[in-house]
Write an enzyme that holds these catalytic residues in place. Structure first.
Site, PDB file in Angstrom:
ATOM      1  N   THR A  67       0.750  -1.140  -0.018  1.00 14.56           N
ATOM      2  CA  THR A  67       0.019   0.075   0.208  1.00 14.56           C
ATOM      3  C   THR A  67       0.750   1.177  -0.074  1.00 14.56           C
ATOM      4  O   THR A  67       2.161   1.335  -0.027  1.00 14.56           O
ATOM      5  CB  THR A  67      -1.048  -0.179   1.276  1.00 14.56           C
ATOM      6  OG1 THR A  67      -1.673   1.162   0.749  1.00 14.56           O
ATOM      7  CG2 THR A  67      -0.276  -0.052   2.479  1.00 14.56           C
ATOM      8  N   LYS A  71       3.282   1.496  -3.777  1.00 15.51           N
ATOM      9  CA  LYS A  71       2.825   0.852  -4.841  1.00 15.51           C
ATOM     10  C   LYS A  71       3.612   0.983  -6.392  1.00 15.51           C
ATOM     11  O   LYS A  71       3.349   0.079  -7.210  1.00 15.51           O
ATOM     12  CB  LYS A  71       1.205   1.416  -5.293  1.00 15.51           C
ATOM     13  CG  LYS A  71       0.498   0.778  -3.995  1.00 15.51           C
ATOM     14  CD  LYS A  71      -1.121   1.262  -4.317  1.00 15.51           C
ATOM     15  CE  LYS A  71      -1.861   0.578  -3.351  1.00 15.51           C
ATOM     16  NZ  LYS A  71      -3.366   0.930  -3.769  1.00 15.51           N
ATOM     17  N   ASN A  92      -0.159  -3.864  -6.140  1.00 12.95           N
ATOM     18  CA  ASN A  92      -0.684  -3.936  -4.789  1.00 12.95           C
ATOM     19  C   ASN A  92      -0.363  -5.514  -4.244  1.00 12.95           C
ATOM     20  O   ASN A  92      -1.168  -5.519  -3.053  1.00 12.95           O
ATOM     21  CB  ASN A  92      -1.873  -3.220  -4.609  1.00 12.95           C
ATOM     22  CG  ASN A  92      -2.961  -4.195  -5.165  1.00 12.95           C
ATOM     23  OD1 ASN A  92      -2.747  -4.994  -5.959  1.00 12.95           O
ATOM     24  ND2 ASN A  92      -4.114  -4.362  -4.385  1.00 12.95           N
ATOM     25  N   ASP A 109      -6.257  -4.122  -7.342  1.00 18.95           N
ATOM     26  CA  ASP A 109      -7.209  -2.957  -7.015  1.00 18.95           C
ATOM     27  C   ASP A 109      -7.989  -3.012  -8.466  1.00 18.95           C
ATOM     28  O   ASP A 109      -9.183  -3.057  -8.504  1.00 18.95           O
ATOM     29  CB  ASP A 109      -6.456  -1.711  -7.096  1.00 18.95           C
ATOM     30  CG  ASP A 109      -5.853  -1.492  -5.684  1.00 18.95           C
ATOM     31  OD1 ASP A 109      -6.624  -2.085  -4.609  1.00 18.95           O
ATOM     32  OD2 ASP A 109      -4.917  -0.597  -5.370  1.00 18.95           O
ATOM     33  N   GLY A 133     -10.591  12.598 -10.587  1.00 19.75           N
ATOM     34  CA  GLY A 133      -9.285  12.268 -10.068  1.00 19.75           C
ATOM     35  C   GLY A 133      -8.402  11.690 -10.827  1.00 19.75           C
ATOM     36  O   GLY A 133      -8.689  10.999 -12.067  1.00 19.75           O
ATOM     37  N   ALA A 134      -7.103  11.997 -10.711  1.00 18.37           N
ATOM     38  CA  ALA A 134      -6.049  11.387 -11.589  1.00 18.37           C
ATOM     39  C   ALA A 134      -5.056  11.062 -10.668  1.00 18.37           C
ATOM     40  O   ALA A 134      -3.674  10.926 -11.035  1.00 18.37           O
ATOM     41  CB  ALA A 134      -5.744  12.326 -12.535  1.00 18.37           C
ATOM     42  N   GLY A 136      -3.361   7.494  -7.857  1.00 20.75           N
ATOM     43  CA  GLY A 136      -2.965   6.110  -8.125  1.00 20.75           C
ATOM     44  C   GLY A 136      -4.330   5.331  -8.544  1.00 20.75           C
ATOM     45  O   GLY A 136      -4.323   4.682  -9.405  1.00 20.75           O
ATOM     46  N   ALA A 137      -5.428   5.574  -7.735  1.00 25.81           N
ATOM     47  CA  ALA A 137      -6.634   4.700  -7.967  1.00 25.81           C
ATOM     48  C   ALA A 137      -7.214   5.109  -9.329  1.00 25.81           C
ATOM     49  O   ALA A 137      -7.644   3.867 -10.073  1.00 25.81           O
ATOM     50  CB  ALA A 137      -7.510   5.040  -6.970  1.00 25.81           C
ATOM     51  N   LEU A 238     -15.275   5.548  -5.030  1.00 22.49           N
ATOM     52  CA  LEU A 238     -14.015   4.599  -4.521  1.00 22.49           C
ATOM     53  C   LEU A 238     -14.062   4.707  -3.101  1.00 22.49           C
ATOM     54  O   LEU A 238     -13.547   4.006  -2.462  1.00 22.49           O
ATOM     55  CB  LEU A 238     -12.753   5.097  -5.410  1.00 22.49           C
ATOM     56  CG  LEU A 238     -12.406   3.939  -6.571  1.00 22.49           C
ATOM     57  CD1 LEU A 238     -13.551   4.207  -7.537  1.00 22.49           C
ATOM     58  CD2 LEU A 238     -11.304   4.196  -7.077  1.00 22.49           C
TER      59      LEU A 238
END
Ligand code: NAP
Length: 463
Positions: A67, A71, A92, A109, A133-134, A136-137, A238
């Site tokens: 985490t 990552k 991950n 993920d 959003g930009a 990691g997720a 998320l």
């Protein structure tokens, strides 16, 4: 779980790791499937990452999750990387590869989110997607949407350069034939977050992948304009805590359907576990683990105390105020039995009633989350009940003096234990017996003679 010489170790590396929910998933599956492995958190600093990976291998650790903040960097220390993780640029999950003397990296993920949307019946093929959003997720979300064949993906971010960089990479992969697009023109369109009004498409599928709206900032949202929400048919946040973010509420309010992504968390863990042990976890076990996860993320509140101590009143108040479910165990038992508690006492005796109480608690322990539970006054007296109550949630003992209790219940003729010559004396006698038990079972005691309702609620919610 018995630890033996054959027990395998699994773990999480990151920093911080103190609040991880992953042990609930992995140790839960091990226990339920009788697999001798234990999952533990390892706090690892950036400076120690390389040594930690090498040391983990030497210590025969079977697999690990990775985490924040490792990552990306962890990819430098692996012997192999799954293609999709390589494209996303984040790993991950590490799976031990004996032949190569190291670990192979995966991005579960992305796979977890993919499994969630399939389970929720969300079909992305040929749809217009917006990703807010930009970070990691968001990279994993873009990749998943391309795999699923989205026709267009608007990637919106406050720092537009990050969205541009992800879009460049992903559009290159489209051109390289990584996904199954016939038309190889740009699919991912980067935009400044504030330019959302330029999106003219309708029936949008929107993924909220910023950190805005996370508990305790439940009222925050990255776009607040009803005009945007009117265009959304499906919205996936998320964030899973709170269960219903402001984003989800707005999606629902303007006619769409909103989801949180707790299942993404669940499935990223389940898929990692399946990779480590080379097994398939059954749906039945996954459902059980999901309940345990929800109980951890959205915990229950358990109220115990003597009859008339205010458990139901306080419970209903908390339930209304915080949108939690409310269960009164006596009412629950009466509804299930189809008769009143006095009638159960009369027909079947107190011993049978106590057994019904234990069965009820076991049922609630397996099925309830985000609920306030007001319990019958005698419930904590059985040791097996006391154990179950503690498992169900945080236990609060609502104390009221004998005099207060007597005043509250003296005219209530439905209470079997008080149908006697001298109810006040009976209350004093029972309180003497029960108080030490209530004190032992509870995590916190609240004197309801000393505090009014708002103060009691504040104590409970602030604890
Ligand atoms: P991250 O890499 O730190 O990215 C954070 C994102 O939030 C960036 O796009 C950032 O924009 C944006 N942001 C932060 N503050 C903002 C503000 N005040 N206004 C506008 N945008 C803002 O985090 P991440 O790893 O991608 O995680 C994003 C969210 O997904 C987190 O809430 C995380 O809990 C959740 N998540 C859930 C799961 C799951 O299993 N359900 C898995 C992973 C992540 P800038 O680039 O402009 O800073």
């Amino acid at each position: 779980m018995e630890i033996s010489g054959l027990t395998r170790t699994l773990g999480l590396i990151g920093n911080p790791v103190e609040h991880t929910l992953s042990p609930v998933i992995h140790n839960g599956v091990s226990e339920r499937m009788g697999i001798s492995s234990v999952y533990v958190p390892f706090k690892v600093d950036k400076t120690g990452l390389k040594e930690a990976i090498k040391g983990a291998y030497e210590l025969n650790i079977l697999g690990m999750n990775v985490t924040v903040p490792h990552k990306n960097e962890v990819m430098d220390y692996l012997v192999d990387i799954d293609t999709s993780a390589k494209h996303i640029g984040a790993v991950n999950t590490l799976v031990r590869v004996e032949e190569k003397h190291g670990y192979k990296g995966y991005n579960t993920d992305m796979l977890g989110l993919r499994r969630q949307i399939k389970e929720d019946g969300i079909d992305i093929k040929n749809r217009t997607v917006v990703i807010l959003g930009a970070g990691g997720a968001a990279k994993a979300v873009v990749y998943m949407c391309l795999l699923e064949g989205a026709s267009k993906i608007y990637l919106l971010n406050r720092t537009v350069e990050k969205a541009e960089s992800i879009a460049d990479n992903m559009n290159d992969y489209v051109r390289d034939g990584v996904f199954s697009y016939k038309d190889l023109s740009d699919i991912v369109i980067p935009m400044q977050m504030s330019d959302y009004k330029q999106i003219e498409d309708m029936e949008l599928i929107v993924f909220q992948a910023t950190s805005i709206g996370l508990h305790p900032h439940n009222d925050d949202v990255v776009i607040d304009d009803p005009g945007f929400y009117e265009k959304i048919s499906l919205g996936i946040d998320l964030i899973y805590n709170p269960a219903e973010t402001r984003f989800i509420k707005l999606v629902n309010q303007y006619g769409g359907k909103g989801y949180n992504a707790l299942k993404m968390l669940l499935y990223q863990g389940i898929i990692a576990y399946e990779l480590w042990h080379d097994i398939t976890v059954s749906k039945e076990i996954i459902d059980e683990i999901y309940i345990k996860l929800k109980q951890k993320v959205y915990p229950n509140i358990v109220l115990i105390g003597f009859m008339g101590s205010g458990k139901s009143t306080v419970g209903k108040y908390i339930s209304d105020e915080y949108g939690m479910d409310f269960i009164d165990t006596d009412t629950f038992i009466e509804e299930r039995a189809g008769k009143s508690i006095s009638q159960i006492f009369a027909d079947e005796g107190e011993a049978t009633f106590r057994k019904i109480e234990t069965d009820t608690l076991a049922y609630l322990n397996d099925n309830l989350y985000n609920a306030v539970i007001a319990t019958g006054g005698g419930m904590p007296l059985r040791p097996e009940n006391a154990k179950l109550l503690k498992e169900i949630g945080k236990v609060y003992y609502l104390f009221a003096s004998e005099k207060t209790i007597y005043e509250r219940v003296k005219d209530d003729h439905t209470r079997p234990l008080l149908q006697c010559e001298d109810p006040f004396n009976k209350i004093c006698e029972l309180m003497g017996q029960r108080r030490p038990v209530y004190e032992a079972v509870s995590d916190m005691e609240i004197d309801t003679d000393e505090h009014d309702m708002p103060a009691i609620i504040n104590i409970i919610k602030g604890s």
